[in-house]
Design a protein around this motif. Structure first.
Motif, PDB file in Angstrom:
ATOM      1  N   UNK B 345       0.822  -1.208   0.000  1.00 45.30           N
ATOM      2  CA  UNK B 345       0.000   0.000   0.000  1.00 45.30           C
ATOM      3  C   UNK B 345       0.854   1.254   0.000  1.00 45.30           C
ATOM      4  N   UNK B 346       1.950   1.222   0.793  1.00 45.74           N
ATOM      5  CA  UNK B 346       2.807   2.406   0.860  1.00 45.74           C
ATOM      6  C   UNK B 346       3.433   2.691  -0.501  1.00 45.74           C
ATOM      7  N   UNK B 349       0.855   3.876  -3.176  1.00 49.58           N
ATOM      8  CA  UNK B 349       0.483   5.264  -2.886  1.00 49.58           C
ATOM      9  C   UNK B 349       1.646   6.186  -3.213  1.00 49.58           C
ATOM     10  N   UNK B 418       9.912   8.595  -0.459  1.00 49.89           N
ATOM     11  CA  UNK B 418       9.975   7.942   0.847  1.00 49.89           C
ATOM     12  C   UNK B 418       8.976   6.794   0.923  1.00 49.89           C
ATOM     13  N   UNK B 419       7.739   7.052   0.488  1.00 53.04           N
ATOM     14  CA  UNK B 419       6.711   6.008   0.556  1.00 53.04           C
ATOM     15  C   UNK B 419       7.059   4.848  -0.366  1.00 53.04           C
ATOM     16  N   UNK B 421      10.034   3.887  -1.319  1.00 58.41           N
ATOM     17  CA  UNK B 421      11.181   3.134  -0.814  1.00 58.41           C
ATOM     18  C   UNK B 421      10.836   2.361   0.450  1.00 58.41           C
ATOM     19  N   UNK B 422      10.076   2.987   1.332  1.00 54.09           N
ATOM     20  CA  UNK B 422       9.784   2.285   2.594  1.00 54.09           C
ATOM     21  C   UNK B 422       8.857   1.101   2.324  1.00 54.09           C
ATOM     22  N   UNK B 425      10.960  -1.524   0.547  1.00 53.88           N
ATOM     23  CA  UNK B 425      11.941  -2.136   1.442  1.00 53.88           C
ATOM     24  C   UNK B 425      11.347  -3.294   2.230  1.00 53.88           C
ATOM     25  N   UNK B 426      10.068  -3.172   2.578  1.00 52.55           N
ATOM     26  CA  UNK B 426       9.492  -4.223   3.405  1.00 52.55           C
ATOM     27  C   UNK B 426       9.340  -5.533   2.627  1.00 52.55           C
ATOM     28  N   UNK B 491       0.575  16.257   2.453  1.00 52.07           N
ATOM     29  CA  UNK B 491       0.099  15.413   1.352  1.00 52.07           C
ATOM     30  C   UNK B 491      -1.132  14.604   1.747  1.00 52.07           C
ATOM     31  N   UNK B 492      -1.557  14.729   2.991  1.00 49.92           N
ATOM     32  CA  UNK B 492      -2.622  13.861   3.505  1.00 49.92           C
ATOM     33  C   UNK B 492      -3.894  13.939   2.669  1.00 49.92           C
ATOM     34  N   UNK B 495      -3.208  11.868  -0.416  1.00 50.85           N
ATOM     35  CA  UNK B 495      -3.026  10.446  -0.146  1.00 50.85           C
ATOM     36  C   UNK B 495      -4.338   9.794   0.272  1.00 50.85           C
ATOM     37  N   UNK B 540       3.355  -7.590   9.467  1.00 53.24           N
ATOM     38  CA  UNK B 540       4.040  -7.266   8.225  1.00 53.24           C
ATOM     39  C   UNK B 540       3.592  -5.924   7.731  1.00 53.24           C
ATOM     40  N   UNK B 541       4.359  -4.923   8.007  1.00 53.88           N
ATOM     41  CA  UNK B 541       3.906  -3.561   7.706  1.00 53.88           C
ATOM     42  C   UNK B 541       3.655  -3.375   6.224  1.00 53.88           C
ATOM     43  N   UNK B 544      -0.596  -4.573   4.793  1.00 60.87           N
ATOM     44  CA  UNK B 544      -1.703  -3.658   5.006  1.00 60.87           C
ATOM     45  C   UNK B 544      -1.375  -2.689   6.112  1.00 60.87           C
TER      46      UNK B 544
END
Lengths: 722, 544
Positions: B345-346, B349, B418-419, B421-422, B425-426, B491-492, B495, B540-541, B544
């Motif tokens: 999702x991250x 988005x 950032x979103x 990559x993060x 990364x997971x 950005x909320x 997003x 598991x971030x 979800x």
């Protein structure tokens, strides 16, 4: 929005948003004033003379003061008031918050959330500030020392055509630095972290018409980005494996990871890569000496007192992580210790007064990392505080000297030599008695002579290191198979040697600058004089702080014997923040009083030996002016050229990357292979086929039509097969 | 705001109006701005009217489309504002338009950037103005149609229609090598889209030749079975060329460089995004199993990371400012593809966030290059240096936009990267780490260019007398500056509007995946950094 039960609720701490907002307003106004000159006729910024950047003079003001001496920016009076005032106001708010904390004795973080920043799935990053004892120490340093340096800058930069721009950048820096220390989660820290990098970039290259300055700014930004890469990876690791990014969340969940495991060690090491970039540790220290290209108040504020200590702050802030990763903590100790020594050796042979101080800063930052790495978080932060006092003083003193040299060259209509080269100075004591006295105070502080502030903080780091080497969880850990006790003992020894070198190079700087006979141009010498009060005033305040800063954390041993006040104030103040982590890494081991006394005697003996040695052996009379100086030879040549690290990086890394990108990636793959062979090649092929086709179909088929025909053929083919 | 919009039945007419208004505008321009009888009057006689009508229509479009922001219901992933009209009844094709969170942002990006591009390139084009502005309005209609179409044939037609105006914009109003660039662009794109047409027809046959409707096609798509891989490929090649994914990117530097300023802005800002939109809207939802096929996924992810690094390195050594910006697009779009195919999702988005912010910052870079080009008539970096003294406003704007492109936190560029990559990364730590190197290289090529343009000695005496941004240019850059900071700090709202549609996409992919996506990823995770059992307990971030 807020925690109503917290003791700080309803106090000044709720105004914490004002602390960065005030300097931000200063940035906006100063920035607009600066840009307004684009539409109002006046001197171009920084010089209307297109060739000024090429003047033969080097050093600060080189291109500026020659052409614009005596001119002031049209908004100079407004900027003079506004620039420092916003930071002073911010300091007053901070002081009120600190007072509220003292009054209520609040010892838990007071978190203020202002809104959601990045929500995505179960990730939720918030705009939040955290007021606690550690962040307030930093806020007071930033706004306090920041105010003094802003005041000094009024005197130093007033004649510069870019005056409002300077204060806009400086104000913005304070904003980001405050965000860095107040952030309640790692991403918000990262905003400040990269923001201060941006301001550092802009301020190093403030006199951008000189290519060397612009180069130095760019280098600082990019090297810092290498560190920021580590910071980013650390955040990704935390999110993927710990499942949180705010301090409270990470602290609570990280303890579920196996202590000393690969994961927690990796998180800490990547965080430390970020710290090494921002705080100029090996191998990423290379940007800081070049950063001296910026105006001297910038060096004092950003590259000595505040920004470069952000790495130390981040480790102290993440103490709960490092407490779980002894191997990472030992890495911090090793890198810090080696950096301290390495930079000190380079400092021995620099001639530029600011370069001496730059390498000295790298070296002292190494000490701080040795402290926080060894789990002596209070000692590391303590040295951060005292270093902010005496190094800001040294830099501002150097600025005062450079300012005087420039004025003298200018007023005496003398040939403009390098105003920062110590070989062109000498004997300034007579002309600048205040600066001279203040800088000696700072020198004695950094050398570690009691009762100056640096003595207490450096001694605490070395003493703790010695104690930890004998009996502590850290000593029983291993680093690549080497026992922790061996490492801690070795770094303690290296720390002592570094202390000796520190005393030597600082005394050398003082002797060459202030003592002996003046070596400036004969025409310039009579014009040398003390800086105005707006510059010496901040120096005096910093001198008092450098002298008395040790009082913040007097060792119990001293407090028992002399009536000087309460022992270990800072230690008790920070106890709620770092106490647990300190105990986890350091254990309970205390040295017997006799050992502690012996250690203090050794440290003081080393410092005195260094100063005495330098006084005895260095002969300023033998120096010749920079222009006439003979080239260095042997070890001195290697040291003066900083071990050729920059040359090596340029030839070994940067140039090859650029060459490969140009010849192989761009000309080879892009232009040659993909475009030449495949795209244009298939066009040529199509033309060839079309030519054949055109023979058959009486020349009515072009490329485009051919493509359609081909498409239809494939289409029909597909449908037939199905 | 919402009440007002409901009162005027906004939702029931807005989408067709958005599509028809520019077409009507183009007709009006063509009729009203007929060439004046005398040769010397022609240029001026038609320019004001054609340009004024164009900007008027574009601004009206912008205002009308802004209502979508408030009228949009962010809690649902269903189609909104749907209008369904009969079209080609004998084939079952219908004129169906509607949007969800993913297309909403693309539509708004288009309606915002269009007037900005035209205002920014206000004085850049000096001949055949009537055609130029008519083409621009048609271009907007084509782009919006592509983003709004819910019927596959309508989508395909819009996708091709949009090609024609941009082809002429480059080919007539471009630089010296405009013919080569426009034909290259046209053929590149066309060769991809013919494959897509093939895919559309095959899907249509699955419905029994009765419908092109997206929902219906999606229902029957599983019939493809193993052929899904081929169909996925047929759609994806077209989109991959548009994005562009390495190695299909070589049309881009030529097209961007040769196009007039406004054309470059729209090319980089919007047209590339039609490729990534295609993946999000068609390739992946229609063929989720193919999208998570290990070979496909590994290939796309690897090409994305190669694009990030490769684009940055090639940008580093460019001597032409426009080419540098063009190659930086290759790098940025790599982040988008990485985020999409990481399927968290991250990251999904984040990919949309990068799409939006690249549209703003890259568009702004092209605008600034165009503005300075109008003054100096050169795009060579070496011709500049030290101009911050002469044009401080321009330099401040360039520095701000460069920081946004570098991804400085607090600007729009950071949030997306950032979103992405993060999130990546997971599931793919090594790939995310490699992509993060692009963050360093991004700073390298942009700061080096920035230094050689606005810093350093002011060597070129002609540059000392450059005029700074005028009021129009300042207003345009002011809008962009506001967008950069707004999306960087808050950005909320954006997003939250893309959240539902992104979640639906990720869920669909995960449902189609033979092994859980996260489990597949652990196979790629380094053993040393593998989460210990305790860490797995932290949930598991990525999922979800």
């Amino acid at each position: 929005m807020m925690d109503a039960a917290h003791p700080l609720a309803g106090t000044a701490a709720e105004l914490v948003w004002l602390v960065p907002l005030l300097p931000f307003l200063g940035f906006v106004v100063n920035g607009l004033l600066s840009l307004s000159s684009a539409y109002l006729p006046g001197p171009l910024d920084p010089s209307s003379d297109p060739t000024a950047g090429h003047s033969g003079h080097t050093g600060e003001f080189a291109s500026v003061q020659m052409t614009h001496h005596g001119h002031r920016h049209r908004w100079e009076p407004l900027v003079t008031i506004l620039g420092p005032a916003v930071v002073i106001a911010s300091f007053l708010v901070s002081a009120a918050i600190a007072w509220a904390m003292l009054r209520t004795g609040a010892d838990t973080p007071f978190v203020q959330t202002y809104g959601t920043w990045m929500p995505a799935g179960n990730l939720k990053v918030e705009w939040a500030f955290q007021v606690d004892r550690l962040s307030m120490v930093m806020v007071l340093i930033i706004t306090g020392i920041g105010s003094l340096i802003h005041l000094f800058s009024v005197g130093y930069m007033r004649e510069d055509p870019g005056y409002p721009r300077f204060f806009a950048y400086l104000n913005l820096f304070v904003v980001f630095m405050l965000a860095l220390v107040l952030g309640a989660n790692y991403p918000v820290i990262f905003v400040g972290w990269e923001g201060v990098g941006l301001c550092s970039y802009l301020l190093i290259g403030f006199w951008f018409s000189d290519q060397a300055n612009a180069d130095a700014g760019k280098k600082a930004f990019i090297v810092n980005r290498v560190g920021d890469f580590g910071f980013l990876i650390a955040m990704f690791l935390m999110w993927s494996n710990v499942g949180a990014l705010d301090f409270a969340g990470v602290a609570a969940k990280a303890s579920q990871l196996p202590a000393g495991g690969a994961m927690i060690t990796a998180i800490c090491l990547f965080l430390f890569l970020g710290c090494a970039g921002k705080s100029a540790q090996m191998p990423l220290y290379i940007w800081l000496p070049d950063a001296m290209a910026g105006p001297t108040p910038v060096s004092a504020l950003i590259h000595a007192a505040t920004m470069v200590t952000a790495g130390v702050y981040l480790i102290a802030r993440s103490s709960f992580l490092f407490a779980l990763a002894p191997a990472a903590s030992l890495t911090v100790v090793i890198v810090g210790g080696i950096t301290a020594f390495f930079a000190a050796t380079i400092g021995l042979k620099q001639w530029d007064i600011k370069k001496v101080l730059a390498y000295s800063t790298v070296s002292q930052l190494g000490y701080m990392f040795v402290g926080v790495g060894a789990g002596a978080f209070t000692a590391g932060v303590f040295h951060l505080v005292t270093h902010a006092f005496f190094k800001a003083l040294l830099f501002l003193g150097a600025g005062s000297v450079i300012h005087a040299m420039h004025e003298a060259y200018h007023e005496g209509h003398a040939h403009h030599d390098d105003a920062q080269d110590m070989r062109n100075m000498g004997g300034l004591r007579k002309a600048m008695p205040f600066t001279w006295a203040f800088m000696w105070i700072a020198t004695l502080a950094i050398a570690g002579i009691p009762p100056f502030s640096g003595f207490f903080s450096k001694d605490e780091i070395l003493g703790t290191l010695f104690a930890r080497a004998h009996d502590s969880p850290l000593a029983s850990a291993t680093w690549l198979g080497i026992p922790g006790s061996t490492i801690l003992t070795a770094i303690y020894g290296l720390g002592l040697v570094t202390a000796l070198l520190t005393a030597i190079y600082m005394t050398r700087m003082m002797i060459y600058t202030f003592h002996g006979e003046n070596r400036s141009d004969a025409k310039a010498t009579p014009h040398l004089r003390e800086a105005p009060w707006i510059m010496t005033g901040p120096l005096a305040v910093l001198a008092v702080l450098s002298l008395s800063g040790g009082w913040l954390n007097i060792p119990a041993l001293v407090a028992e014997r002399f009536p000087v006040g309460t022992a270990e104030l800072l230690h008790h103040w920070l106890e709620p923040v770092v106490g647990q982590a300190t105990a986890a890494l350091g254990g309970e081991g205390h040295l017997p009083a006799s050992t502690e006394e012996a250690l203090i005697l050794v440290a003081v003996g080393v410092a005195i030996a260094g100063i005495a040695g330098a006084v005895l052996f260095l002969k300023p009379a033998r120096l010749t002016r920079a222009a006439a100086a003979p080239p260095e030879r042997g070890v001195a040549w290697v040291l003066a050229n900083k071990y050729f690290v920059d040359e090596f990086l340029n030839k070994g890394l940067i140039q090859p990357v650029v060459r490969v990108s140009r010849a192989v990636l761009w000309r080879g793959i892009d232009v040659g292979l993909i475009d030449g062979l495949m795209v244009n090649g298939s066009a040529t092929f199509a033309r060839g086929v079309a030519w054949v086709g055109s023979r058959v179909q009486s020349g009515l088929v072009g490329n485009y039509a051919w493509a359609i025909v081909l498409g239809v053929l494939v289409l029909v083919g597909m449908m037939t097969i199905r | 705001m919402r009440d007002l919009l409901t009162a005027i039945h906004y939702g029931s007419w807005i989408l067709p109006v958005l599509l028809l208004l520019p077409v009507a505008g183009a007709v009006v321009i063509w009729v009203a701005a007929r060439p004046a009888p005398h040769e010397d009057e022609r240029e001026y006689g038609e320019s004001f009217i054609a340009r004024d009508i164009a900007i008027g229509v574009l601004l009206l479009e912008l205002v009308l489309s802004l209502g979508l922001w408030w009228a949009f219901d962010k809690d649902t992933a269903a189609w909104q504002f749907v209008v369904d009209l009969p079209w080609l009844a004998e084939w079952g094709a219908r004129f169906t338009v509607g949007l969800d969170g993913i297309s909403l942002m693309m539509v708004l990006l288009t309606t915002v950037l269009m007037p900005i591009a035209v205002l920014g390139g206000w004085t850049g084009v000096r001949h055949k103005l009537r055609t130029y502005y008519a083409l621009f309005l048609l271009l907007e209609a084509g782009i919006l149609g592509t983003f709004l179409a819910l019927d596959l044939l309508l989508f395909y037609v819009m996708w091709e229609i949009m090609l024609i105006p941009i082809y002429f914009i480059i080919g007539i109003y471009g630089g010296e090598r405009r013919i080569y660039a426009s034909i290259k662009f046209f053929l590149y794109t066309l060769s991809g889209s013919l494959l897509m047409l093939l895919g559309v027809i095959v899907l249509w046959r699955y419905t029994g030749g009765t419908s092109f409707a997206f929902d219906e096609v999606m229902r029957v798509a599983p019939k493809a079975g193993p052929a899904a891989l081929w169909l996925f490929g047929a759609f994806s090649i077209a989109f991959a060329i548009k994005v562009p994914i390495f190695p299909f990117h070589t049309w881009l530097p030529d097209a961007h460089v040769e196009a007039p300023t406004a054309g470059s802005v729209i090319l980089a800002g919007v047209l590339l995004k039609m490729g990534t939109y295609g993946f999000l809207r068609f390739s992946i939802p229609l063929f989720p199993a193919a999208a998570v096929h290990p070979t496909v996924r590994t290939l796309v992810l690897a090409l994305a990371v190669i694009g990030i690094i490769y684009g940055a390195l090639v940008a580093l050594v460019q001597t032409d400012i426009k080419k540098l910006v063009a190659y930086s697009s290759v790098s940025h779009l790599g982040f988008v593809m990485l985020g999409i195919f990481a399927f968290t999702e991250q990251s999904v988005q984040g990919a949309q966030m990068v799409t939006i912010s690249h549209g703003i910052s890259s568009g702004a870079l092209f605008l600034l290059v165009g503005m300075i080009y109008e003054r100096t008539h050169t795009r060579l970096i070496a011709a500049y240096g030290g101009i911050a003294r002469a044009v401080p406003m321009f330099s401040a704007a360039l520095a701000l936009v460069a920081m946004s492109s570098i991804g400085l936190p607090g600007t729009n560029g950071f949030v997306g990267e950032f979103l992405v990559l993060i999130g990546t990364y997971s599931v793919y730590p090594y790939l995310a780490a490699a992509a993060s190197v692009g963050v360093i290289l991004g700073a390298a090529y942009l700061l080096w260019a920035l230094q050689r343009i606005i810093f350093n000695p002011l060597d070129n005496r002609e540059n000392a007398t450059l005029s700074d941004l005028n009021r129009r240019e300042l207003a345009v850059m002011g809008v962009i500056a506001v967008l950069i900071v707004w999306l960087g700090v808050m950005p909320e709202p954006l997003l939250s509007r893309t959240a539902s549609a992104s979640r639906r996409l990720v869920d669909r992919v995960h449902a189609a995946s033979p092994v859980p996506v996260s489990a597949a990823a652990t196979a790629l995770a380094p053993a040393a950094v593998l989460p210990a059992p305790a860490a797995a307990g932290a949930g598991h971030p990525g999922g979800r």
